[in-house]
Design an enzyme around this catalytic site. Structure first.
Site, PDB file in Angstrom:
ATOM      1  N   GLY A 113       0.843  -1.194   0.000  1.00 53.43           N
ATOM      2  CA  GLY A 113       0.000   0.000   0.000  1.00 53.43           C
ATOM      3  C   GLY A 113       0.872   1.235   0.000  1.00 53.43           C
ATOM      4  N   ASP A 114       0.575   2.154   0.909  1.00 56.06           N
ATOM      5  CA  ASP A 114       1.370   3.384   1.007  1.00 56.06           C
ATOM      6  C   ASP A 114       2.221   3.391   2.272  1.00 56.06           C
ATOM      7  OD1 ASP A 114      -0.816   3.652   2.692  1.00 56.06           O
ATOM      8  OD2 ASP A 114      -1.002   5.809   2.374  1.00 56.06           O
ATOM      9  N   GLU A 115       2.626   2.206   2.719  1.00 57.87           N
ATOM     10  CA  GLU A 115       3.457   2.085   3.920  1.00 57.87           C
ATOM     11  C   GLU A 115       4.889   1.697   3.551  1.00 57.87           C
ATOM     12  OE1 GLU A 115       0.246   0.762   7.303  1.00 57.87           O
ATOM     13  OE2 GLU A 115       1.343  -0.819   6.252  1.00 57.87           O
TER      14      GLU A 115
END
Length: 194
Positions: A113-115
């Site tokens: 994801g955006d991690e």
């Protein structure tokens, strides 16, 4: 020889994120296990995990599409790697003996994801982790170009120091994740320490 080469290539693929080509979660867990093992034999060094989550990524992904979101993640990955590289080169310049080889394993990892996670090994001071986190917040909030548009995102960062009280790599990662959620709850572009 071919079999060993093929096995090495498969291991490399298994430890890389398909989108950004950064190391991935299995690689991070392996690295954290090695850091914890090293710490039990070598006292005195400071290691830290920076756990990052992008602010407003969902808005960009939903409004500009997944292709733009993927492009943004790749651009963020490049900026994170620059911040880590700058830290390594500063550390090398500050050494009294220029011939010293930098054996630190500082890494930028995409969890999904955006991690993202930045693993910092053998820091000279605990404050170095905060300095790098502040640099990352500043660098990520600079505008990105996506589909001929300037867009901005930010990041919230959780910092967790790795010490001898940790049971395993998963606990170290959970601590950094907990700190990141604390940072997010404090507002966008914040840094929190576990």
């Amino acid at each position: 020889y071919r079999r060993r080469k093929a096995e090495a290539e498969l291991r490399e693929i298994a430890h890389r994120d398909a989108l950004t080509a950064l190391p991935n979660r299995p690689f991070l867990i392996q690295q954290l296990d090695q850091v914890l093992t090293r710490r039990s034999m070598e006292q005195g060094s400071t290691d830290a995990i920076l756990f990052l989550d992008l602010d407003n990524f969902k808005i960009i992904n939903d409004s500009l599409g997944h292709g733009a979101g993927d492009d943004l993640l790749n651009q963020v990955a490049v900026r994170l790697q620059e911040c880590v590289r700058n830290h390594k080169s500063e550390r090398t310049r500050n050494r009294s003996t220029p011939a010293t080889v930098d054996r630190t394993g500082d890494e930028t990892i995409r969890l999904g994801g955006d991690e993202f996670v930045v693993l910092l090994e053998r820091l000279e001071q605990r404050e170095d982790a905060m300095r790098i986190a502040r640099r990352i917040v500043q660098r990520v909030c600079e505008p990105f170009t996506l589909q001929d548009r300037l867009v901005t995102v930010g990041t919230s960062i959780g910092v967790a120091y790795i010490d001898d009280s940790l049971a395993d790599a998963h606990e170290a990662l959970r601590n950094a994740d907990t700190a990141m959620y604390q940072a997010k709850n404090s507002g966008k572009g914040q840094i929190a320490v576990f």
